[in-house]
Motif scaffolding. Sequence first.
Motif: not given
Length: 54
Positions: A14-34
């Motif tokens: 969805i986001v791509g392999s390189s995202y230069s913006g701010v990732l806003s999310s809950d504290d789930f590990t999938t997002y934390n490891g990105y």
Amino acid sequence: MGPDTPCPSELESIVGSSYSGVLSSDDFTTYNGYAVTAQQKCQAYLPYPVTSRH
């Protein structure tokens, strides 16, 4: 993972392999490891209370 929880490969598709913006999310590990420039966590999911510093 549950039906509402993306796995790392889904997030990258969805986001791509390189995202230069701010990732806003809950504290789930999938997002934390990105790898992103910056992350913003939803305050409702933080494990501690957020207080104003004014």
